[in-house]
Design a protein around this motif. Structure first.
Motif, short mmCIF file in Angstrom:
data_model
loop_
_atom_site.label_atom_id
_atom_site.label_comp_id
_atom_site.label_asym_id
_atom_site.label_seq_id
_atom_site.Cartn_x
_atom_site.Cartn_y
_atom_site.Cartn_z
N ALA A 1 0.81 -1.22 0.00
CA ALA A 1 0.00 0.00 0.00
C ALA A 1 0.84 1.27 0.00
O ALA A 1 0.28 2.37 -0.03
CB ALA A 1 -0.93 0.02 1.21
N ASP A 2 2.15 1.16 0.01
CA ASP A 2 3.01 2.34 0.05
C ASP A 2 2.72 3.27 -1.13
O ASP A 2 2.79 2.85 -2.29
CB ASP A 2 4.48 1.93 0.04
N GLY A 3 2.38 4.51 -0.84
CA GLY A 3 2.10 5.49 -1.88
C GLY A 3 0.74 5.33 -2.53
O GLY A 3 0.42 6.04 -3.50
N MET A 4 -0.10 4.44 -2.01
CA MET A 4 -1.39 4.17 -2.62
C MET A 4 -2.43 5.24 -2.32
O MET A 4 -3.29 5.55 -3.15
CB MET A 4 -1.92 2.81 -2.13
N ILE A 5 -2.38 5.81 -1.14
CA ILE A 5 -3.45 6.70 -0.68
C ILE A 5 -3.15 8.16 -1.00
O ILE A 5 -2.09 8.68 -0.62
CB ILE A 5 -3.69 6.54 0.83
N ASP A 6 -4.06 8.79 -1.69
CA ASP A 6 -4.01 10.24 -1.88
C ASP A 6 -4.85 10.85 -0.76
O ASP A 6 -6.05 10.56 -0.66
CB ASP A 6 -4.59 10.62 -3.24
N PRO A 7 -4.26 11.67 0.10
CA PRO A 7 -4.99 12.21 1.26
C PRO A 7 -6.27 12.96 0.91
O PRO A 7 -7.17 13.08 1.74
CB PRO A 7 -3.96 13.17 1.89
N ILE A 8 -6.37 13.43 -0.34
CA ILE A 8 -7.55 14.22 -0.74
C ILE A 8 -8.55 13.37 -1.53
O ILE A 8 -9.76 13.43 -1.29
CB ILE A 8 -7.13 15.45 -1.57
N TYR A 9 -8.06 12.57 -2.46
CA TYR A 9 -8.96 11.94 -3.43
C TYR A 9 -9.32 10.48 -3.15
O TYR A 9 -10.29 9.97 -3.70
CB TYR A 9 -8.35 12.04 -4.84
N THR A 10 -8.54 9.79 -2.33
CA THR A 10 -8.86 8.38 -2.07
C THR A 10 -10.01 8.28 -1.08
O THR A 10 -9.95 8.84 0.02
CB THR A 10 -7.63 7.63 -1.50
N ASP A 11 -11.06 7.56 -1.46
CA ASP A 11 -12.21 7.37 -0.58
C ASP A 11 -12.37 5.93 -0.12
O ASP A 11 -12.93 5.67 0.95
CB ASP A 11 -13.51 7.81 -1.28
N LEU A 12 -11.89 4.98 -0.92
CA LEU A 12 -12.12 3.58 -0.57
C LEU A 12 -11.04 2.69 -1.19
O LEU A 12 -10.61 2.94 -2.32
CB LEU A 12 -13.50 3.13 -1.04
N ILE A 13 -10.58 1.72 -0.43
CA ILE A 13 -9.63 0.72 -0.93
C ILE A 13 -10.21 -0.66 -0.65
O ILE A 13 -10.66 -0.95 0.46
CB ILE A 13 -8.25 0.86 -0.26
N LEU A 14 -10.21 -1.50 -1.66
CA LEU A 14 -10.76 -2.85 -1.57
C LEU A 14 -9.66 -3.83 -1.93
O LEU A 14 -8.91 -3.61 -2.89
CB LEU A 14 -11.94 -2.94 -2.54
N ALA A 15 -9.50 -4.90 -1.15
CA ALA A 15 -8.38 -5.81 -1.37
C ALA A 15 -8.77 -7.27 -1.21
O ALA A 15 -9.68 -7.61 -0.44
CB ALA A 15 -7.25 -5.48 -0.39
N ASN A 16 -8.05 -8.11 -1.94
CA ASN A 16 -8.15 -9.56 -1.78
C ASN A 16 -6.73 -10.09 -1.65
O ASN A 16 -5.82 -9.65 -2.34
CB ASN A 16 -8.83 -10.21 -2.99
#
Length: 206
Positions: A175-190
């Motif tokens: 997940a390193d660098g995956m999240i944009d503090p402004i635009y990321t709302d949801l992350i789904l994983a398997n």
């Protein structure tokens, strides 16, 4: 009263058997759909990567899209179903079949370790439809949590820990660098983990 009770019991048994047959039929349909999707995915990835080897889990990709489809509707959902080859299966039947497939895959065989896990993290304070979260909890056994995406590094660390835990330390830092503090709302994983013994082991010298 005895006759009525026997009739009721008979009808209940028939209904139960019909449900079992229907569930097995839906599971077979899902397996066929996943196989078709897998070869379509491999064909596309192979065309994009002609010089190297491919290692991919089509089951994981299909599961993630099926989870997301629980929150979709209209044309978007229809396109997801088309890609997954599941257009002829109702949402309820598909969810139930996905749960059954996951239970079959999570092997208890001592010679084979095969486990799958799903998760869904959403931005703290974002309104997510309860039905979407509940469907993923019930049918995909998903970890569902709200995270403070404004603190991206801490949120990514939690997701990284989940991935590491579910893969026995094999996947780290995904997940390193995956999240944009402004635009990321949801992350789904398997996540899927497999370890098995070969019927005919390789000769280490070879």
């Amino acid at each position: 009263m005895k006759t009525n009770f026997r009739l009721l019991a008979t009808f209940s048994l028939i209904a139960l058997l019909q449900n079992i047959v229907a569930a097995e039929s839906d599971l077979s349909k899902l397996a066929a759909a996943n196989n078709t999707f897998a070869f379509k995915l491999l064909k596309q990835l192979a065309a994009e990567n002609q010089s190297g080897n491919l290692f991919v889990s089509p089951y994981s990709a299909a599961t993630a899209v099926q989870m997301a489809a629980n929150g979709a509707a209209g044309q978007t959902k229809a396109e997801m179903q088309q890609v997954l080859e599941t257009s002829g299966i109702s949402t309820a039947a598909l969810n139930a079949a996905s749960k059954a497939a996951s239970e079959l895959l999570n092997s208890k065989d001592t010679n084979v370790i095969l486990t799958t896990a799903n998760a869904l993290w959403y931005r703290q304070g974002v309104a997510v439809k309860p039905g979407f979260l509940e469907a993923n909890r019930e049918f995909f056994s998903s970890t569902v949590r709200a995270l403070d995406f404004a603190n991206a590094r801490a949120a990514e660390a939690e997701i990284n820990q989940w991935a590491s835990d579910q893969t026995h330390g094999r996947i780290n830092g995904i997940a390193d660098g995956m999240i944009d503090p402004i635009y990321t709302d949801l992350i789904l994983a398997n996540a899927i983990y497999f370890k098995g013994k070969w019927l005919d082991p390789f000769d280490a010298k070879l």
